[in-house]
Motif scaffolding. Structure first.
Motif, PDB file in Angstrom:
ATOM      1  N   ASN A  79       0.809  -1.219   0.000  1.00  0.00           N
ATOM      2  CA  ASN A  79       0.000   0.000   0.000  1.00  0.00           C
ATOM      3  C   ASN A  79       0.845   1.273   0.000  1.00  0.00           C
ATOM      4  N   GLU A  85       2.454   2.741  -2.440  1.00  0.00           N
ATOM      5  CA  GLU A  85       2.283   3.585  -3.622  1.00  0.00           C
ATOM      6  C   GLU A  85       1.060   4.489  -3.466  1.00  0.00           C
ATOM      7  N   THR A 137      -3.167   5.597  -7.193  1.00  0.00           N
ATOM      8  CA  THR A 137      -4.167   4.529  -7.125  1.00  0.00           C
ATOM      9  C   THR A 137      -3.982   3.506  -8.243  1.00  0.00           C
ATOM     10  N   LYS A 138      -3.728   3.978  -9.451  1.00  0.00           N
ATOM     11  CA  LYS A 138      -3.571   3.077 -10.604  1.00  0.00           C
ATOM     12  C   LYS A 138      -2.367   2.150 -10.420  1.00  0.00           C
ATOM     13  N   LYS A 139      -1.235   2.726 -10.006  1.00  0.00           N
ATOM     14  CA  LYS A 139      -0.028   1.917  -9.805  1.00  0.00           C
ATOM     15  C   LYS A 139      -0.223   0.924  -8.662  1.00  0.00           C
ATOM     16  N   ARG A 140      -0.924   1.368  -7.609  1.00  0.00           N
ATOM     17  CA  ARG A 140      -1.149   0.479  -6.474  1.00  0.00           C
ATOM     18  C   ARG A 140      -2.030  -0.706  -6.879  1.00  0.00           C
ATOM     19  N   GLU A 141      -3.079  -0.443  -7.637  1.00  0.00           N
ATOM     20  CA  GLU A 141      -3.968  -1.517  -8.088  1.00  0.00           C
ATOM     21  C   GLU A 141      -3.263  -2.451  -9.062  1.00  0.00           C
ATOM     22  N   ASP A 142      -2.362  -1.915  -9.880  1.00  0.00           N
ATOM     23  CA  ASP A 142      -1.570  -2.767 -10.783  1.00  0.00           C
ATOM     24  C   ASP A 142      -0.663  -3.699  -9.985  1.00  0.00           C
ATOM     25  N   TYR A 165      -1.286  -4.735  -6.901  1.00  0.00           N
ATOM     26  CA  TYR A 165      -2.187  -5.746  -6.341  1.00  0.00           C
ATOM     27  C   TYR A 165      -2.426  -6.868  -7.361  1.00  0.00           C
ATOM     28  N   ALA A 166      -2.687  -6.475  -8.614  1.00  0.00           N
ATOM     29  CA  ALA A 166      -2.979  -7.450  -9.666  1.00  0.00           C
ATOM     30  C   ALA A 166      -1.795  -8.383  -9.902  1.00  0.00           C
ATOM     31  N   ARG A 226      -9.176  -8.536   3.445  1.00  0.00           N
ATOM     32  CA  ARG A 226      -9.758  -7.229   3.778  1.00  0.00           C
ATOM     33  C   ARG A 226     -10.132  -7.248   5.260  1.00  0.00           C
ATOM     34  N   ILE A 241      -6.415  -3.330   3.297  1.00  0.00           N
ATOM     35  CA  ILE A 241      -6.120  -4.426   2.366  1.00  0.00           C
ATOM     36  C   ILE A 241      -4.732  -4.948   2.701  1.00  0.00           C
TER      37      ILE A 241
END
Length: 553
Positions: A99, A101, A104-109, A111-112, A123, A136
Protein backbone atom coordinates in the motif's frame (compact mmCIF):
# COMPACT_ATOMS: atom_id res chain seq x y z
CA UNK A 1 46.89 7.03 40.91
CA UNK A 2 49.08 4.45 39.20
CA UNK A 3 47.08 1.55 40.71
CA UNK A 4 43.80 3.12 39.45
CA UNK A 5 45.27 3.42 35.94
CA UNK A 6 46.38 -0.24 35.99
CA UNK A 7 42.91 -1.27 37.19
CA UNK A 8 41.18 0.66 34.37
CA UNK A 9 43.62 -0.77 31.84
CA UNK A 10 42.93 -4.31 33.09
CA UNK A 11 39.16 -3.78 32.77
CA UNK A 12 39.47 -2.44 29.21
CA UNK A 13 41.84 -5.27 28.28
CA UNK A 14 39.42 -7.84 29.73
CA UNK A 15 36.54 -6.42 27.68
CA UNK A 16 38.64 -6.51 24.49
CA UNK A 17 39.78 -10.07 25.21
CA UNK A 18 36.16 -11.13 25.88
CA UNK A 19 35.06 -9.71 22.53
CA UNK A 20 37.90 -11.47 20.71
CA UNK A 21 36.97 -14.80 22.31
CA UNK A 22 33.28 -14.21 21.53
CA UNK A 23 34.11 -13.88 17.83
CA UNK A 24 35.31 -17.51 17.86
CA UNK A 25 32.48 -18.92 19.96
CA UNK A 26 28.90 -18.69 18.66
CA UNK A 27 25.89 -19.39 20.80
CA UNK A 28 22.31 -18.18 21.14
CA UNK A 29 20.14 -18.55 24.21
CA UNK A 30 16.33 -18.66 24.05
CA UNK A 31 14.86 -18.27 27.52
CA UNK A 32 11.18 -18.38 26.48
CA UNK A 33 9.14 -21.34 27.77
CA UNK A 34 8.06 -22.54 24.28
CA UNK A 35 11.38 -21.61 22.54
CA UNK A 36 9.56 -19.18 20.26
CA UNK A 37 12.81 -17.58 19.03
CA UNK A 38 14.48 -20.89 18.14
CA UNK A 39 14.31 -22.84 14.90
CA UNK A 40 14.47 -26.61 14.50
CA UNK A 41 17.71 -28.48 13.84
CA UNK A 42 16.36 -29.61 10.46
CA UNK A 43 15.79 -25.99 9.39
CA UNK A 44 19.27 -25.04 10.59
CA UNK A 45 20.78 -27.86 8.50
CA UNK A 46 18.75 -26.79 5.46
CA UNK A 47 19.97 -23.19 5.75
CA UNK A 48 23.61 -24.07 6.47
CA UNK A 49 23.75 -26.23 3.32
CA UNK A 50 22.48 -23.57 0.92
CA UNK A 51 24.84 -23.14 -2.03
CA UNK A 52 23.22 -20.09 -3.61
CA UNK A 53 21.31 -17.01 -2.51
CA UNK A 54 17.66 -17.21 -1.48
CA UNK A 55 15.63 -14.00 -1.77
CA UNK A 56 12.55 -13.71 0.44
CA UNK A 57 10.10 -10.85 -0.09
CA UNK A 58 7.57 -10.29 2.70
CA UNK A 59 4.43 -8.39 1.70
CA UNK A 60 2.97 -8.27 5.21
CA UNK A 61 4.12 -4.74 5.87
CA UNK A 62 2.64 -1.32 6.48
CA UNK A 63 2.57 1.56 8.94
CA UNK A 64 -0.82 0.87 10.50
CA UNK A 65 -1.35 -2.90 10.52
CA UNK A 66 -4.02 -4.17 12.96
CA UNK A 67 -2.55 -5.49 16.20
CA UNK A 68 -2.72 -9.21 15.38
CA UNK A 69 -1.12 -8.74 11.96
CA UNK A 70 1.59 -6.55 13.50
CA UNK A 71 2.43 -9.46 15.81
CA UNK A 72 2.52 -11.86 12.85
CA UNK A 73 4.79 -9.44 10.97
CA UNK A 74 7.18 -9.37 13.95
CA UNK A 75 7.17 -13.18 14.07
CA UNK A 76 8.09 -13.33 10.36
CA UNK A 77 10.92 -10.81 10.79
CA UNK A 78 12.24 -12.58 13.91
CA UNK A 79 12.20 -15.91 12.07
CA UNK A 80 14.01 -14.46 9.06
CA UNK A 81 16.61 -12.86 11.34
CA UNK A 82 17.20 -16.35 12.73
CA UNK A 83 17.38 -17.73 9.16
CA UNK A 84 20.13 -15.23 8.36
CA UNK A 85 22.15 -16.36 11.39
CA UNK A 86 22.39 -19.89 9.94
CA UNK A 87 22.09 -19.13 6.22
CA UNK A 88 24.53 -16.23 6.29
CA UNK A 89 24.87 -14.29 3.05
CA UNK A 90 22.74 -16.88 1.23
CA UNK A 91 19.61 -15.52 2.93
CA UNK A 92 18.36 -12.08 1.93
CA UNK A 93 14.94 -10.75 2.82
CA UNK A 94 13.02 -7.56 2.15
CA UNK A 95 9.82 -6.14 3.58
CA UNK A 96 7.49 -4.64 0.98
CA UNK A 97 4.40 -2.54 1.74
CA UNK A 98 1.83 -3.18 -1.03
CA UNK A 99 0.00 0.00 0.00
CA UNK A 100 3.04 2.29 -0.12
CA UNK A 101 2.28 3.59 -3.62
CA UNK A 102 0.16 6.76 -3.46
CA UNK A 103 -0.93 6.57 -7.09
CA UNK A 104 -4.17 4.53 -7.13
CA UNK A 105 -3.57 3.08 -10.60
CA UNK A 106 -0.03 1.92 -9.81
CA UNK A 107 -1.15 0.48 -6.47
CA UNK A 108 -3.97 -1.52 -8.09
CA UNK A 109 -1.57 -2.77 -10.78
CA UNK A 110 0.75 -4.00 -8.03
CA UNK A 111 -2.19 -5.75 -6.34
CA UNK A 112 -2.98 -7.45 -9.67
CA UNK A 113 0.64 -8.66 -10.01
CA UNK A 114 0.53 -10.24 -6.55
CA UNK A 115 -2.86 -11.87 -7.18
CA UNK A 116 -1.55 -13.29 -10.48
CA UNK A 117 1.13 -15.07 -8.41
CA UNK A 118 -1.59 -16.64 -6.24
CA UNK A 119 -1.55 -14.12 -3.39
CA UNK A 120 -5.09 -13.21 -2.41
CA UNK A 121 -5.56 -10.10 -0.23
CA UNK A 122 -7.37 -10.10 3.11
CA UNK A 123 -9.76 -7.23 3.78
CA UNK A 124 -9.65 -6.35 7.47
CA UNK A 125 -11.95 -3.86 9.19
CA UNK A 126 -10.23 -1.95 12.00
CA UNK A 127 -11.48 0.78 14.36
CA UNK A 128 -9.42 3.97 14.42
CA UNK A 129 -10.44 7.13 16.25
CA UNK A 130 -14.01 5.86 16.43
CA UNK A 131 -14.20 5.17 12.69
CA UNK A 132 -14.16 1.88 10.81
CA UNK A 133 -11.25 1.66 8.38
CA UNK A 134 -10.81 -1.07 5.78
CA UNK A 135 -7.27 -2.38 5.33
CA UNK A 136 -6.12 -4.43 2.37
CA UNK A 137 -3.42 -6.80 3.62
CA UNK A 138 -1.36 -9.36 1.73
CA UNK A 139 -0.31 -11.95 4.36
CA UNK A 140 2.19 -13.56 2.00
CA UNK A 141 5.87 -13.89 1.25
CA UNK A 142 7.60 -15.05 -1.91
CA UNK A 143 10.75 -17.18 -1.97
CA UNK A 144 13.03 -16.98 -5.05
CA UNK A 145 15.92 -19.25 -6.01
CA UNK A 146 17.70 -19.61 -9.36
CA UNK A 147 14.91 -17.85 -11.26
CA UNK A 148 12.14 -19.88 -9.62
CA UNK A 149 9.63 -18.31 -7.24
CA UNK A 150 6.96 -19.76 -4.95
CA UNK A 151 4.38 -17.88 -2.86
CA UNK A 152 4.11 -18.60 0.86
CA UNK A 153 0.83 -18.05 2.68
CA UNK A 154 1.59 -16.66 6.13
CA UNK A 155 -1.99 -16.45 7.43
CA UNK A 156 -3.33 -19.97 7.98
CA UNK A 157 -5.78 -21.04 10.65
CA UNK A 158 -8.46 -23.57 11.44
CA UNK A 159 -12.04 -22.68 10.53
CA UNK A 160 -14.23 -22.03 13.55
CA UNK A 161 -11.48 -20.52 15.67
CA UNK A 162 -11.33 -16.89 16.76
CA UNK A 163 -9.28 -14.36 14.79
CA UNK A 164 -6.73 -14.27 17.62
CA UNK A 165 -6.38 -18.07 17.62
CA UNK A 166 -5.95 -18.14 13.83
CA UNK A 167 -3.22 -15.51 14.01
CA UNK A 168 -1.52 -17.50 16.76
CA UNK A 169 -1.63 -20.64 14.60
CA UNK A 170 -0.10 -18.64 11.77
CA UNK A 171 2.60 -17.42 14.17
CA UNK A 172 3.43 -21.04 15.04
CA UNK A 173 3.59 -22.05 11.35
CA UNK A 174 5.89 -19.28 10.07
CA UNK A 175 9.11 -21.29 10.29
CA UNK A 176 7.60 -24.38 8.66
CA UNK A 177 5.97 -22.49 5.77
CA UNK A 178 9.16 -20.56 4.91
CA UNK A 179 11.51 -23.53 5.39
CA UNK A 180 9.23 -25.78 3.35
CA UNK A 181 9.27 -23.30 0.45
CA UNK A 182 13.08 -23.15 0.57
CA UNK A 183 13.29 -26.94 0.65
CA UNK A 184 10.93 -27.22 -2.32
CA UNK A 185 13.11 -24.88 -4.42
CA UNK A 186 16.53 -26.23 -3.42
CA UNK A 187 15.81 -29.96 -3.45
CA UNK A 188 18.50 -31.71 -5.49
CA UNK A 189 17.35 -35.32 -5.17
CA UNK A 190 13.64 -36.05 -4.88
CA UNK A 191 12.12 -38.95 -2.99
CA UNK A 192 10.15 -41.52 -5.02
CA UNK A 193 6.40 -41.93 -4.49
CA UNK A 194 4.31 -44.69 -6.06
CA UNK A 195 0.58 -44.32 -6.78
CA UNK A 196 -1.20 -47.67 -7.13
CA UNK A 197 -4.24 -46.60 -9.18
CA UNK A 198 -5.14 -49.77 -11.08
CA UNK A 199 -7.57 -50.92 -8.35
CA UNK A 200 -9.82 -47.86 -8.54
CA UNK A 201 -12.38 -47.11 -11.20
CA UNK A 202 -11.87 -43.36 -10.75
CA UNK A 203 -10.11 -41.39 -13.47
CA UNK A 204 -6.74 -39.60 -13.10
CA UNK A 205 -8.63 -36.28 -13.14
CA UNK A 206 -10.16 -37.26 -9.79
CA UNK A 207 -6.65 -37.30 -8.29
CA UNK A 208 -5.34 -34.32 -10.33
CA UNK A 209 -4.68 -31.97 -7.40
CA UNK A 210 -2.96 -34.69 -5.37
CA UNK A 211 -0.83 -35.72 -8.36
CA UNK A 212 0.19 -32.11 -9.09
CA UNK A 213 1.13 -31.48 -5.44
CA UNK A 214 3.16 -34.69 -5.27
CA UNK A 215 5.02 -33.87 -8.49
CA UNK A 216 6.10 -30.52 -7.04
CA UNK A 217 8.04 -32.23 -4.24
CA UNK A 218 8.69 -35.81 -5.33
CA UNK A 219 9.30 -38.07 -8.28
CA UNK A 220 5.88 -39.62 -8.82
CA UNK A 221 5.33 -43.00 -10.47
CA UNK A 222 1.98 -44.49 -11.49
CA UNK A 223 2.51 -48.14 -10.61
CA UNK A 224 1.40 -51.09 -12.71
CA UNK A 225 1.32 -53.89 -10.14
CA UNK A 226 1.27 -56.67 -12.75
CA UNK A 227 4.41 -55.39 -14.50
CA UNK A 228 6.29 -54.54 -11.29
CA UNK A 229 7.98 -57.58 -9.74
CA UNK A 230 8.50 -55.60 -6.54
CA UNK A 231 7.79 -52.16 -5.06
CA UNK A 232 11.26 -51.84 -3.56
CA UNK A 233 13.00 -48.55 -4.34
CA UNK A 234 9.95 -46.45 -3.59
CA UNK A 235 10.09 -44.19 -0.53
CA UNK A 236 6.31 -44.33 -0.13
CA UNK A 237 3.40 -46.18 -1.70
CA UNK A 238 -0.17 -44.79 -1.85
CA UNK A 239 -3.28 -46.90 -2.42
CA UNK A 240 -6.01 -44.34 -3.33
CA UNK A 241 -9.70 -45.31 -2.93
CA UNK A 242 -9.66 -48.87 -4.29
CA UNK A 243 -13.00 -50.07 -5.62
CA UNK A 244 -11.75 -53.40 -7.04
CA UNK A 245 -10.25 -56.32 -5.10
CA UNK A 246 -6.46 -56.27 -4.75
CA UNK A 247 -5.13 -59.52 -6.21
CA UNK A 248 -3.07 -61.86 -4.02
CA UNK A 249 0.13 -61.22 -5.97
CA UNK A 250 -0.09 -57.45 -5.40
CA UNK A 251 -1.02 -57.95 -1.76
CA UNK A 252 2.12 -60.04 -1.26
CA UNK A 253 4.24 -57.31 -2.91
CA UNK A 254 2.70 -54.69 -0.60
CA UNK A 255 3.41 -56.87 2.43
CA UNK A 256 7.04 -57.46 1.50
CA UNK A 257 7.52 -53.80 0.59
CA UNK A 258 6.48 -52.92 4.15
CA UNK A 259 8.62 -55.72 5.63
CA UNK A 260 11.63 -54.13 3.91
CA UNK A 261 10.96 -50.75 5.51
CA UNK A 262 8.62 -49.23 2.93
CA UNK A 263 6.13 -46.56 4.00
CA UNK A 264 2.52 -47.01 2.86
CA UNK A 265 -0.63 -44.88 2.91
CA UNK A 266 -4.03 -46.56 2.49
CA UNK A 267 -7.21 -44.57 1.80
CA UNK A 268 -9.86 -47.29 1.82
CA UNK A 269 -13.66 -47.10 2.22
CA UNK A 270 -15.59 -49.37 4.57
CA UNK A 271 -18.71 -49.63 2.39
CA UNK A 272 -19.50 -49.13 -1.27
CA UNK A 273 -21.89 -46.21 -1.80
CA UNK A 274 -23.32 -45.97 -5.32
CA UNK A 275 -25.21 -42.93 -6.63
CA UNK A 276 -27.48 -41.64 -3.86
CA UNK A 277 -31.05 -40.50 -4.53
CA UNK A 278 -33.56 -38.60 -2.40
CA UNK A 279 -35.24 -41.85 -1.39
CA UNK A 280 -31.91 -43.56 -0.80
CA UNK A 281 -29.72 -46.48 -1.76
CA UNK A 282 -28.20 -49.29 0.28
CA UNK A 283 -24.46 -49.11 0.94
CA UNK A 284 -23.01 -52.60 0.58
CA UNK A 285 -19.86 -54.26 1.96
CA UNK A 286 -16.80 -53.55 -0.15
CA UNK A 287 -14.62 -56.63 -0.66
CA UNK A 288 -11.08 -55.46 -1.40
CA UNK A 289 -9.09 -58.48 -0.18
CA UNK A 290 -7.25 -56.26 2.35
CA UNK A 291 -9.03 -57.10 5.63
CA UNK A 292 -6.56 -59.79 6.72
CA UNK A 293 -3.58 -57.58 5.80
CA UNK A 294 -4.81 -54.66 7.92
CA UNK A 295 -5.78 -57.01 10.75
CA UNK A 296 -2.25 -58.42 10.85
CA UNK A 297 -0.83 -54.89 11.04
CA UNK A 298 -3.10 -53.91 13.96
CA UNK A 299 -6.28 -52.27 12.59
CA UNK A 300 -9.67 -53.24 11.18
CA UNK A 301 -11.78 -51.06 8.89
CA UNK A 302 -15.38 -51.84 9.79
CA UNK A 303 -18.18 -52.38 7.26
CA UNK A 304 -20.23 -49.43 8.42
CA UNK A 305 -20.92 -45.73 7.91
CA UNK A 306 -20.49 -43.15 10.67
CA UNK A 307 -22.93 -40.24 10.81
CA UNK A 308 -21.78 -37.21 12.80
CA UNK A 309 -24.62 -35.23 14.36
CA UNK A 310 -22.47 -32.32 15.58
CA UNK A 311 -19.96 -31.56 12.81
CA UNK A 312 -20.86 -32.15 9.19
CA UNK A 313 -20.74 -30.45 5.80
CA UNK A 314 -23.84 -29.07 4.10
CA UNK A 315 -25.51 -29.98 0.84
CA UNK A 316 -27.95 -27.81 -1.14
CA UNK A 317 -31.56 -28.90 -0.59
CA UNK A 318 -34.93 -27.59 -1.71
CA UNK A 319 -36.67 -26.49 1.49
CA UNK A 320 -39.76 -24.94 -0.09
CA UNK A 321 -40.73 -22.38 -2.68
CA UNK A 322 -39.98 -18.69 -2.94
CA UNK A 323 -42.71 -17.42 -5.23
CA UNK A 324 -42.69 -19.68 -8.26
CA UNK A 325 -39.10 -20.81 -7.71
CA UNK A 326 -37.66 -23.48 -5.42
CA UNK A 327 -35.95 -22.19 -2.27
CA UNK A 328 -32.55 -23.95 -2.11
CA UNK A 329 -30.64 -23.77 1.18
CA UNK A 330 -27.50 -25.50 2.52
CA UNK A 331 -28.52 -28.22 5.00
CA UNK A 332 -26.09 -30.21 7.20
CA UNK A 333 -25.65 -33.72 5.79
CA UNK A 334 -24.51 -36.04 8.56
CA UNK A 335 -22.98 -38.58 6.16
CA UNK A 336 -20.30 -35.94 5.35
CA UNK A 337 -18.39 -35.48 8.65
CA UNK A 338 -16.14 -32.46 9.03
CA UNK A 339 -13.24 -33.55 11.22
CA UNK A 340 -12.02 -31.10 13.85
CA UNK A 341 -10.85 -33.64 16.42
CA UNK A 342 -7.19 -34.52 15.90
CA UNK A 343 -4.69 -36.75 17.62
CA UNK A 344 -1.43 -35.27 18.85
CA UNK A 345 1.01 -35.54 15.97
CA UNK A 346 3.19 -33.36 13.76
CA UNK A 347 0.93 -34.47 10.91
CA UNK A 348 -2.18 -32.86 12.39
CA UNK A 349 -0.70 -29.96 14.37
CA UNK A 350 -2.39 -26.68 13.33
CA UNK A 351 -4.34 -28.50 10.62
CA UNK A 352 -7.49 -27.03 9.12
CA UNK A 353 -10.77 -28.98 9.19
CA UNK A 354 -10.93 -32.17 7.10
CA UNK A 355 -13.86 -32.78 4.71
CA UNK A 356 -14.95 -36.44 4.58
CA UNK A 357 -17.65 -38.48 2.83
CA UNK A 358 -19.21 -41.76 3.96
CA UNK A 359 -16.53 -42.71 6.49
CA UNK A 360 -16.21 -45.99 8.38
CA UNK A 361 -14.94 -46.52 11.90
CA UNK A 362 -11.56 -48.16 12.52
CA UNK A 363 -10.88 -50.49 15.43
CA UNK A 364 -7.45 -51.49 16.66
CA UNK A 365 -6.46 -55.12 17.24
CA UNK A 366 -3.49 -56.66 18.96
CA UNK A 367 -0.22 -56.35 17.05
CA UNK A 368 2.89 -56.63 19.24
CA UNK A 369 5.53 -54.00 18.55
CA UNK A 370 3.15 -51.62 16.72
CA UNK A 371 2.25 -48.20 18.14
CA UNK A 372 -1.19 -47.02 16.97
CA UNK A 373 -1.67 -43.24 16.96
CA UNK A 374 -5.19 -41.90 16.21
CA UNK A 375 -5.04 -38.95 13.81
CA UNK A 376 -8.59 -38.11 12.69
CA UNK A 377 -11.62 -38.54 14.96
CA UNK A 378 -15.30 -37.61 14.89
CA UNK A 379 -17.19 -35.78 17.62
CA UNK A 380 -18.79 -37.89 20.40
CA UNK A 381 -22.22 -37.39 18.80
CA UNK A 382 -22.18 -40.17 16.23
CA UNK A 383 -24.51 -42.85 14.93
CA UNK A 384 -23.09 -45.99 13.30
CA UNK A 385 -24.98 -47.75 10.50
CA UNK A 386 -23.85 -51.29 9.74
CA UNK A 387 -24.08 -52.84 6.29
CA UNK A 388 -26.36 -52.87 4.45
CA UNK A 389 -26.87 -49.19 5.37
CA UNK A 390 -29.58 -47.03 3.83
CA UNK A 391 -28.08 -43.75 2.59
CA UNK A 392 -30.52 -41.03 1.54
CA UNK A 393 -30.39 -37.31 0.80
CA UNK A 394 -33.79 -36.81 2.42
CA UNK A 395 -32.18 -37.66 5.76
CA UNK A 396 -30.75 -34.12 5.76
CA UNK A 397 -34.28 -32.75 6.23
CA UNK A 398 -34.69 -34.47 9.60
CA UNK A 399 -33.61 -32.99 12.93
CA UNK A 400 -30.73 -34.55 14.86
CA UNK A 401 -32.05 -36.63 17.72
CA UNK A 402 -29.29 -36.42 20.32
CA UNK A 403 -30.43 -39.65 21.98
CA UNK A 404 -29.76 -41.55 18.73
CA UNK A 405 -26.29 -40.04 18.23
CA UNK A 406 -24.66 -41.64 21.24
CA UNK A 407 -22.06 -44.02 19.76
CA UNK A 408 -19.14 -41.87 20.91
CA UNK A 409 -15.92 -40.75 19.24
CA UNK A 410 -14.92 -42.83 16.22
CA UNK A 411 -11.43 -42.85 14.74
CA UNK A 412 -11.17 -42.77 10.95
CA UNK A 413 -7.38 -42.53 10.48
CA UNK A 414 -4.49 -44.18 12.31
CA UNK A 415 -0.73 -43.76 12.07
CA UNK A 416 0.97 -47.10 12.73
CA UNK A 417 4.64 -47.17 13.75
CA UNK A 418 6.95 -50.00 14.72
CA UNK A 419 7.93 -53.48 13.56
CA UNK A 420 5.20 -55.32 11.66
CA UNK A 421 4.76 -59.06 11.24
CA UNK A 422 4.17 -60.35 7.72
CA UNK A 423 0.75 -61.71 6.81
CA UNK A 424 2.58 -64.58 5.07
CA UNK A 425 4.71 -65.66 8.01
CA UNK A 426 4.82 -69.49 8.23
CA UNK A 427 2.90 -69.76 4.97
CA UNK A 428 5.75 -70.14 2.46
CA UNK A 429 7.49 -73.46 1.95
CA UNK A 430 11.26 -73.65 1.39
CA UNK A 431 10.54 -74.93 -2.11
CA UNK A 432 8.70 -71.69 -3.00
CA UNK A 433 10.65 -69.47 -5.39
CA UNK A 434 9.96 -66.43 -3.15
CA UNK A 435 11.22 -68.12 0.00
CA UNK A 436 14.84 -66.84 -0.20
CA UNK A 437 13.89 -63.15 -0.38
CA UNK A 438 10.95 -63.43 2.01
CA UNK A 439 10.99 -61.36 5.25
CA UNK A 440 8.73 -62.41 8.12
CA UNK A 441 9.20 -59.24 10.20
CA UNK A 442 9.76 -55.67 9.16
CA UNK A 443 12.44 -53.22 10.16
CA UNK A 444 10.99 -50.20 12.00
CA UNK A 445 8.64 -48.44 9.58
CA UNK A 446 5.36 -46.50 9.36
CA UNK A 447 2.02 -46.64 7.61
CA UNK A 448 -1.21 -44.66 7.55
CA UNK A 449 -4.64 -46.25 7.31
CA UNK A 450 -7.66 -44.00 6.61
CA UNK A 451 -11.23 -45.24 6.20
CA UNK A 452 -12.24 -42.53 3.71
CA UNK A 453 -11.12 -43.00 0.13
CA UNK A 454 -12.78 -39.71 -0.84
CA UNK A 455 -10.46 -37.74 1.42
CA UNK A 456 -7.87 -37.60 -1.40
CA UNK A 457 -10.33 -37.32 -4.31
CA UNK A 458 -11.00 -33.90 -5.86
CA UNK A 459 -14.35 -33.06 -7.45
CA UNK A 460 -14.71 -31.82 -11.01
CA UNK A 461 -16.30 -28.54 -12.03
CA UNK A 462 -19.83 -29.22 -13.34
CA UNK A 463 -19.41 -26.38 -15.85
CA UNK A 464 -15.94 -27.02 -17.30
CA UNK A 465 -15.13 -30.57 -16.20
CA UNK A 466 -11.80 -29.30 -14.83
CA UNK A 467 -10.55 -30.62 -11.48
CA UNK A 468 -11.35 -28.54 -8.41
CA UNK A 469 -8.87 -28.14 -5.52
CA UNK A 470 -8.57 -31.11 -3.20
CA UNK A 471 -10.80 -30.54 -0.18
CA UNK A 472 -12.95 -27.94 -1.98
CA UNK A 473 -16.56 -27.81 -0.81
CA UNK A 474 -18.82 -26.60 -3.61
CA UNK A 475 -21.56 -25.57 -1.18
CA UNK A 476 -19.49 -23.27 1.05
CA UNK A 477 -16.69 -22.55 -1.47
CA UNK A 478 -14.21 -23.35 1.31
CA UNK A 479 -11.02 -25.35 0.76
CA UNK A 480 -10.57 -27.76 3.67
CA UNK A 481 -7.24 -29.13 4.90
CA UNK A 482 -7.34 -32.49 3.07
CA UNK A 483 -4.28 -31.83 0.93
CA UNK A 484 -2.25 -30.52 3.87
CA UNK A 485 -3.11 -33.68 5.81
CA UNK A 486 -1.86 -35.98 3.03
CA UNK A 487 1.30 -33.97 2.31
CA UNK A 488 2.12 -33.67 6.02
CA UNK A 489 1.68 -37.42 6.42
CA UNK A 490 4.04 -38.19 3.54
CA UNK A 491 6.60 -35.66 4.83
CA UNK A 492 6.47 -37.14 8.30
CA UNK A 493 6.76 -40.72 7.09
CA UNK A 494 9.62 -40.41 4.61
CA UNK A 495 11.53 -37.39 5.95
CA UNK A 496 11.13 -37.77 9.71
CA UNK A 497 14.14 -35.57 10.51
CA UNK A 498 13.14 -32.93 7.95
CA UNK A 499 11.48 -29.54 8.21
CA UNK A 500 8.23 -31.22 9.27
CA UNK A 501 9.75 -30.98 12.77
CA UNK A 502 9.10 -27.23 12.63
CA UNK A 503 5.36 -27.99 12.88
CA UNK A 504 5.94 -28.95 16.51
CA UNK A 505 6.36 -25.32 17.58
CA UNK A 506 3.66 -24.17 19.99
CA UNK A 507 3.19 -20.58 21.12
CA UNK A 508 0.73 -20.26 23.98
CA UNK A 509 -1.86 -17.51 24.13
CA UNK A 510 -1.71 -15.69 27.45
CA UNK A 511 -4.70 -13.34 27.44
CA UNK A 512 -5.21 -10.87 30.28
CA UNK A 513 -7.89 -11.64 32.83
CA UNK A 514 -10.59 -9.14 31.79
CA UNK A 515 -12.31 -9.11 35.18
CA UNK A 516 -9.08 -8.50 37.11
CA UNK A 517 -7.90 -5.79 34.70
CA UNK A 518 -11.26 -4.05 35.21
CA UNK A 519 -11.47 -4.42 39.01
CA UNK A 520 -7.75 -4.01 39.83
CA UNK A 521 -6.84 -1.43 37.20
CA UNK A 522 -5.52 1.20 39.66
CA UNK A 523 -3.43 -1.32 41.62
CA UNK A 524 -1.67 -2.62 38.54
CA UNK A 525 -1.10 0.91 37.20
CA UNK A 526 0.66 1.77 40.47
CA UNK A 527 2.72 -1.45 40.36
CA UNK A 528 3.80 -0.93 36.76
CA UNK A 529 4.34 2.85 36.76
CA UNK A 530 4.79 4.24 40.28
CA UNK A 531 6.69 1.32 41.82
CA UNK A 532 9.59 1.28 39.26
CA UNK A 533 9.97 5.07 39.63
CA UNK A 534 9.94 4.69 43.43
CA UNK A 535 12.68 2.04 43.28
CA UNK A 536 14.87 4.29 41.09
CA UNK A 537 14.36 7.28 43.43
CA UNK A 538 15.08 5.15 46.52
CA UNK A 539 18.24 3.78 44.91
CA UNK A 540 19.36 7.35 44.12
CA UNK A 541 18.73 8.52 47.70
CA UNK A 542 20.66 5.56 49.16
CA UNK A 543 23.56 6.16 46.76
CA UNK A 544 23.58 9.86 47.67
CA UNK A 545 23.65 9.08 51.41
CA UNK A 546 26.47 6.58 50.99
CA UNK A 547 28.56 9.03 48.99
CA UNK A 548 27.86 11.80 51.55
CA UNK A 549 28.97 9.59 54.41
CA UNK A 550 32.10 8.44 52.54
CA UNK A 551 33.33 11.93 51.72
CA UNK A 552 32.13 13.70 54.88
CA UNK A 553 34.92 15.33 56.94
Amino acid sequence: MKSKFIKILAIVGGIVLLNVLASFVFFRLDLTEEKRYSISDATKTLLENLDKEILIKVYLDGDELPGGFERLKRAVNETLDEFQVYGGTNIEFRSINPNAENDTKKREDFYAQLMKKGMQPSRVIDNKNGRQVENIIFPYASVSYEGKEVPVQLLKGTEGRTAQEKLNQSYENVEYELANAIRKLTLKEKKKIGLLTEFTDLKPLNFADLITSLQERYDLFIIDAKLSPTFQGLDALILPKPTLPVDDSTKYKIDQYIMNGGRALFFVDGLKVDSVSLEGTFAQPLELNLTDLFFKYGVRINSNIVKDGASSAAIPMVVGNMGDRPNIQPIPYRYFPVINNFGKSLITNNLDLIFCKYVASIDTVQAPGVNKIPLLMTTPYTKVLNAPALVTYNEARTETNQEEYNDGVKTIAYLLEGKFESLYKNRLLPSDSQYKSFKAESVPTKMLVCSDGDLIVNDLSPKTGNPLPLGFDKTTQHIFGNKDFVMNAIDYMIDENGVIQARGKEVKLRPLDKLRTRDERTKWQIINIVLPLGVVILFGVILYMLRKRKFAY
